[in-house]
Design a protein around this motif. Structure first.
Motif, mmCIF file in Angstrom:
data_model
loop_
_atom_site.group_PDB
_atom_site.id
_atom_site.type_symbol
_atom_site.label_atom_id
_atom_site.label_comp_id
_atom_site.label_asym_id
_atom_site.label_seq_id
_atom_site.Cartn_x
_atom_site.Cartn_y
_atom_site.Cartn_z
ATOM 1 N N ASP A 163 0.740 -1.107 0.029
ATOM 2 C CA ASP A 163 0.274 0.412 -0.255
ATOM 3 C C ASP A 163 0.936 1.416 -0.156
ATOM 4 O O ASP A 163 0.015 2.000 -0.823
ATOM 5 N N GLU A 164 2.003 1.255 0.109
ATOM 6 C CA GLU A 164 2.873 2.853 1.052
ATOM 7 C C GLU A 164 3.792 2.671 -0.598
ATOM 8 O O GLU A 164 3.678 3.952 -1.143
ATOM 9 N N MET A 165 4.127 1.929 -1.739
ATOM 10 C CA MET A 165 5.103 1.277 -2.381
ATOM 11 C C MET A 165 4.024 2.447 -3.507
ATOM 12 O O MET A 165 4.349 3.105 -4.269
ATOM 13 N N ALA A 166 2.470 1.600 -3.681
ATOM 14 C CA ALA A 166 1.233 2.075 -4.074
ATOM 15 C C ALA A 166 1.227 3.540 -4.681
ATOM 16 O O ALA A 166 0.382 4.436 -5.438
ATOM 17 N N GLU A 167 0.966 3.813 -3.457
ATOM 18 C CA GLU A 167 1.143 5.561 -2.939
ATOM 19 C C GLU A 167 1.965 6.408 -3.328
ATOM 20 O O GLU A 167 1.598 7.502 -3.225
ATOM 21 N N LYS A 206 -9.322 0.002 -2.485
ATOM 22 C CA LYS A 206 -8.133 0.629 -1.237
ATOM 23 C C LYS A 206 -7.216 0.072 -1.631
ATOM 24 O O LYS A 206 -5.826 0.377 -1.457
ATOM 25 N N ARG A 207 -6.802 -1.138 -1.802
ATOM 26 C CA ARG A 207 -5.471 -2.053 -1.601
ATOM 27 C C ARG A 207 -5.134 -0.956 -3.186
ATOM 28 O O ARG A 207 -5.199 -0.698 -4.007
ATOM 29 N N GLY A 208 -3.090 -1.225 -2.561
ATOM 30 C CA GLY A 208 -2.541 -1.110 -3.593
ATOM 31 C C GLY A 208 -1.864 -2.300 -4.641
ATOM 32 O O GLY A 208 -1.481 -2.425 -5.401
ATOM 33 N N ASP A 209 -2.163 -3.201 -4.868
ATOM 34 C CA ASP A 209 -2.264 -4.941 -5.294
ATOM 35 C C ASP A 209 -2.510 -4.462 -7.086
ATOM 36 O O ASP A 209 -1.018 -4.941 -7.240
ATOM 37 N N LEU A 210 -3.045 -3.891 -7.533
ATOM 38 C CA LEU A 210 -3.044 -3.783 -8.587
ATOM 39 C C LEU A 210 -2.064 -2.474 -9.413
ATOM 40 O O LEU A 210 -1.405 -2.811 -10.426
ATOM 41 N N ARG A 211 -1.872 -1.766 -8.834
ATOM 42 C CA ARG A 211 -0.845 -0.265 -9.514
ATOM 43 C C ARG A 211 -0.154 -0.456 -9.150
ATOM 44 O O ARG A 211 1.347 -1.042 -10.358
ATOM 45 N N LEU A 212 0.347 -1.610 -7.688
ATOM 46 C CA LEU A 212 2.200 -1.928 -8.092
ATOM 47 C C LEU A 212 2.137 -3.535 -9.120
ATOM 48 O O LEU A 212 2.913 -3.273 -9.410
ATOM 49 N N HIS A 213 1.154 -4.116 -9.421
ATOM 50 C CA HIS A 213 1.346 -5.083 -10.319
ATOM 51 C C HIS A 213 1.688 -4.556 -11.380
ATOM 52 O O HIS A 213 2.027 -5.110 -12.478
ATOM 53 N N LEU A 214 0.542 -3.668 -11.991
ATOM 54 C CA LEU A 214 0.812 -2.850 -13.011
ATOM 55 C C LEU A 214 1.632 -1.904 -13.866
ATOM 56 O O LEU A 214 2.877 -1.886 -14.570
ATOM 57 N N THR A 215 2.554 -1.419 -12.245
ATOM 58 C CA THR A 215 3.132 -0.116 -12.697
ATOM 59 C C THR A 215 4.211 -0.304 -13.348
ATOM 60 O O THR A 215 5.990 -1.598 -13.512
#
Length: 588
Positions: free
Chosen positions: A149-153, A560-569
């Motif tokens: 979550d922190e890295m995605a933010e 709400k969770r950052g999994d998707l963003r970090l998975h694709l970024t």
């Protein structure tokens, strides 16, 4: 007291007044600075430490904290311990990022990764203190979740900072999740430092309906929350659904009220898929017989096993048919290609199971061969229109080339020349294709050509100035307002050298010099290179959502969770900065 109930004491910096620091080999054991003796964890309390100082070093017991800190090895030991803990925290972040990239459950950290690290340390490196190393890398389920979550933010903040001050194109689509939630995804593409950046902007749930106004309000609220000006959007690509492109109540209509000059694009892949569905009555009926035969075999488990065994007995490479799914872009081509590969075995199998379907397949064998070849070519163009680097220049060339091929195929079929359709050509050698069949195929080519012209009118009529392809050609054909800048660019020896040295078109125009010194030319070029011709990225994003929300992870909140963003970024989070904001704690 049992081992399980024994209290594990933690080091306190006040213990330094008694001459003790945490042992470098195990932070839960106190080590005397004067004699380097390591005491047990039970001794890690002021009374026991003071007792050691009085009995073993009575002459040192009145020394203050400053003198202990100046002891020869204290500074080095504290620095080493701190560095090891910092490295463990950074490793925790990096491993959490790998977990997110792989799309695995957060529990894999404790259940697999840490045991694997321990096994390598003990078996390969013969590290006797593997337990102490593992304790420095926190990877519990909740810890991994927080790290992600922190890295995605951090990634989102970095992206929004770019969007505040740069023009960009937008790609939007909505879909329904397995739990019936309506999910809206948005991607952006922008130019920064000689690179085209493509990133997931947000994932938001549509609370009630999926109408154009609701989609627009969701997008507008996000832009307002992140202080991103709507006027920075120069183009938007959608799938062409009524909720997106409706003239009065569609998402595009609402967006154009805020950004009047925005370029709206209907996804070229969706358009190509609509063209591919254009089949004449007889061809459509032939396709239905193919689907009926496939369903006859695949829908019955016994038939499926018997057919697979038949193929194996005849040393056939493939032993299973592929089901046809209308919503999948490549489905028709894949289904027909596999069907033709095992066509003879299908006829043999249906001889006992369904004689009527078998006779229809034989009757329309030529149509099946024709469609197998045609949809293989349509799948090729569909694959070319997918990918990250597609722009309007390449899109126009792909669409124009296919349309010209349709004209060529029609002309060749009229002369009974089928060599460009290999399966149909082989069939023609064995049994001549009738004149009526050829006429049906020629009329189909003509119908496809007309459909392409209508659906891709904006792409086919798109003006791509000659100077965009080669900026060093004769400038007289260019519009007057661009001629002065073209003269300047043609006399710029540095740019001329980079163009001659083999830089591709995109790399040439993305040089920082272009946008800074030649703003008029850049205004034209950026729409051709940065605007999205398709909604491929959001479609790929929905596939990623499907892979993340599995049956065992159905409670994962993808919004709400950052999994998707970090998975694709593709943006790297600032792990060192995030690590500095944390108090280091051992895993528990």
């Amino acid at each position: 007291m049992s081992e399980a109930k024994r209290k594990c004491r933690q080091y306190n910096t006040n213990y330094l007044m008694h001459g003790f620091i945490p042992s470098p080999s195990n932070a839960q054991l106190p080590m005397c600075l004067l004699c380097n003796r390591v005491l047990s964890n039970e001794a890690m309390k002021p009374s026991r430490l003071q007792e050691h100082l009085q009995k073993i070093h009575p002459d040192k017991q009145n020394k203050n904290l400053d003198k202990f800190l100046k002891a020869p090895s204290v500074s080095g030991l504290l620095t080493t311990s701190s560095t090891q803990c910092d490295d463990g925290l950074i490793a925790s972040y990096n491993i959490s990022k790998l977990i997110a990239k792989s799309g695995k459950a957060h529990t894999i950290g404790e259940q697999l990764i840490l045991p694997a690290i321990k096994e390598v340390l003990e078996t390969v490196l013969h590290h006797s203190a593997s337990y102490n190393v593992i304790k420095k890398v926190p990877l519990s389920n909740d810890t991994v979740r927080r790290r992600i979550d922190e890295m995605a933010e951090d990634v989102e903040v970095s992206l929004c900072e770019l969007l505040v001050s740069n023009k960009f194109s937008l790609q939007v689509d909505e879909s329904t999740l397995p739990g019936n939630e309506a999910l809206l995804l948005a991607y952006v593409r922008l130019y920064k430092e000689r690179k085209i950046i493509q990133e997931l902007l947000f994932a938001r749930t549509l609370i009630a309906d999926t109408k154009g106004e609701s989609i627009f309000n969701t997008v507008k609220d996000y832009f307002k929350e992140k202080n991103i000006p709507l006027v920075n959007i120069m183009s938007v690509a959608t799938d062409g659904a009524p909720a997106m492109v409706g003239r009065h109540r569609g998402f595009i209509a609402f967006l154009k009220k805020e950004v009047p000059g925005i370029l709206a694009v209907h996804c070229v892949i969706h358009r190509q898929h609509l063209v591919a569905k254009n089949l004449r009555d007889r061809l459509h009926q032939s396709l239905r017989y193919v689907i009926s035969a496939v369903n006859k075999i695949r829908s019955n488990s016994l038939n499926d096993r018997l057919f697979a065994q038949l193929c194996k007995d005849n040393d056939e490479e493939f032993n299973r048919l592929i089901l046809h799914t209308e919503v999948r872009w490549l489905s028709k081509g894949a289904c027909l290609n596999r069907f033709w590969n095992v066509f003879e075995f299908i006829l043999e199998f249906l001889q006992e199971k369904d004689v009527d379907v078998r006779s229809k397949l034989l009757q329309f064998k030529t149509d099946i061969a024709y469609m197998t070849d045609l949809f293989a070519k349509i799948n090729d163009i569909s694959l070319q229109l997918q990918g990250d680097e597609l722009n309007f220049i390449t899109t126009k060339s792909i669409i124009s080339a296919f349309q010209k091929k349709l004209t060529l195929w029609k002309h060749n079929f009229g002369r009974n020349e089928f060599s460009q359709f290999p399966i149909l050509s082989d069939l023609h050698k064995n049994s001549k294709i009738s004149f009526d069949d050829t006429q049906i195929y020629c009329h189909h080519f003509q119908s496809l050509d007309k459909d392409f012209s209508q659906r891709f009118e904006d792409i086919l009529t798109l003006e791509i100035p000659q100077w965009v392809i080669n900026p060093f050609v004769n400038i007289e054909s260019a519009k007057l307002k661009y001629q002065e800048e073209l003269i300047e660019i043609s006399t710029n020896e540095m740019l001329k050298a980079s163009f001659k040295n083999g830089e591709n078109l995109t790399e040439f125009w993305l040089q920082s010099t272009i946008s800074r010194i030649y703003p008029g030319l850049w205004t034209v070029v950026q729409k051709l290179l940065i605007a999205f011709p398709s909604s491929y990225l959001v479609e790929r994003g929905f596939s990623a959502v499907t892979n993340l929300i599995t049956k065992k992870r159905n409670r994962l909140d993808i919004v709400k969770r950052g999994d998707l963003r970090l998975h694709l970024t593709n943006i790297e989070p600032n792990v060192k900065k995030l690590a500095l904001d944390h108090q280091i704690q051992p895993s528990h």
